[in-house]
Design a protein around this motif. Structure first.
Motif, PDB file in Angstrom:
ATOM      1  N   PRO A 195       0.819  -1.222   0.000  1.00 36.23           N
ATOM      2  CA  PRO A 195       0.000   0.000   0.000  1.00 36.23           C
ATOM      3  C   PRO A 195       0.854   1.275   0.000  1.00 36.23           C
ATOM      4  O   PRO A 195       0.514   2.259  -0.647  1.00 36.23           O
ATOM      5  CB  PRO A 195      -0.823  -0.122   1.283  1.00 36.23           C
ATOM      6  N   ARG A 204       2.107   1.853  -3.477  1.00 34.46           N
ATOM      7  CA  ARG A 204       1.011   2.353  -4.312  1.00 34.46           C
ATOM      8  C   ARG A 204       0.808   3.850  -4.055  1.00 34.46           C
ATOM      9  O   ARG A 204       0.615   4.627  -4.993  1.00 34.46           O
ATOM     10  CB  ARG A 204      -0.273   1.582  -4.043  1.00 34.46           C
ATOM     11  N   GLU A 238       0.992   6.810  -6.781  1.00 35.08           N
ATOM     12  CA  GLU A 238      -0.129   7.740  -6.969  1.00 35.08           C
ATOM     13  C   GLU A 238       0.315   9.185  -6.756  1.00 35.08           C
ATOM     14  O   GLU A 238      -0.081  10.089  -7.492  1.00 35.08           O
ATOM     15  CB  GLU A 238      -1.273   7.382  -6.031  1.00 35.08           C
ATOM     16  N   LEU A 266      -1.983   1.176 -11.595  1.00 39.55           N
ATOM     17  CA  LEU A 266      -2.767   2.194 -10.902  1.00 39.55           C
ATOM     18  C   LEU A 266      -4.187   2.298 -11.449  1.00 39.55           C
ATOM     19  O   LEU A 266      -5.062   2.834 -10.774  1.00 39.55           O
ATOM     20  CB  LEU A 266      -2.073   3.562 -10.990  1.00 39.55           C
ATOM     21  N   HIS A 274      -6.137  -0.132 -11.825  1.00 44.33           N
ATOM     22  CA  HIS A 274      -6.952  -1.121 -11.124  1.00 44.33           C
ATOM     23  C   HIS A 274      -7.000  -0.779  -9.644  1.00 44.33           C
ATOM     24  O   HIS A 274      -6.000  -0.349  -9.079  1.00 44.33           O
ATOM     25  CB  HIS A 274      -6.360  -2.521 -11.302  1.00 44.33           C
ATOM     26  N   PRO A 275      -8.144  -1.014  -9.007  1.00 43.65           N
ATOM     27  CA  PRO A 275      -8.217  -0.744  -7.557  1.00 43.65           C
ATOM     28  C   PRO A 275      -7.266  -1.666  -6.776  1.00 43.65           C
ATOM     29  O   PRO A 275      -6.946  -2.755  -7.257  1.00 43.65           O
ATOM     30  CB  PRO A 275      -9.675  -1.040  -7.193  1.00 43.65           C
ATOM     31  N   PRO A 276      -6.818  -1.228  -5.614  1.00 40.13           N
ATOM     32  CA  PRO A 276      -5.914  -2.062  -4.806  1.00 40.13           C
ATOM     33  C   PRO A 276      -6.545  -3.429  -4.529  1.00 40.13           C
ATOM     34  O   PRO A 276      -7.743  -3.537  -4.281  1.00 40.13           O
ATOM     35  CB  PRO A 276      -5.743  -1.276  -3.514  1.00 40.13           C
ATOM     36  N   SER A 321      -6.930  -5.914  -6.565  1.00 41.37           N
ATOM     37  CA  SER A 321      -7.586  -6.637  -7.674  1.00 41.37           C
ATOM     38  C   SER A 321      -6.575  -7.290  -8.571  1.00 41.37           C
ATOM     39  O   SER A 321      -5.428  -7.077  -8.535  1.00 41.37           O
ATOM     40  CB  SER A 321      -8.439  -5.676  -8.496  1.00 41.37           C
TER      41      SER A 321
END
Length: 82
Positions: A6, A9, A13, A76, A78-80, A82
């Motif tokens: 996370p 990510r 972002e 990025l 795709h949602p975390p 998935s």
């Protein structure tokens, strides 16, 4: 697909948003402050891991020359989780 933490990510972002506005990356210290990392060493470590995973590239030695790869942009999108 590459698995990232996370925190990684959040780094991607943050860089994507900053690059979209300014066209250049943040310094290690600025990025660390934005993502809640206490030291520039830990920020550099995370950046290096992302570079090894081929999610980031740089055109010079400094992290301000960073760009996100197509793989990072796809990740990025795709949602975390998935």
């Amino acid at each position: 697909m590459t698995r990232i933490t996370p925190r990684q990510r959040l780094i991607l972002e943050t860089l994507r948003a900053h690059l979209a506005v300014y066209g250049a990356g943040l310094t290690v210290r600025e990025l660390g402050e934005r993502v809640g990392l206490a030291s520039s060493s830990s920020t550099s470590h995370q950046l290096h891991r992302l570079e090894v995973a081929r999610l980031l590239t740089r055109s010079g030695r400094e992290w301000t020359t960073v760009t996100l790869t197509g793989a990072a942009m796809k990740l990025l999108a795709h949602p975390p989780g998935s």
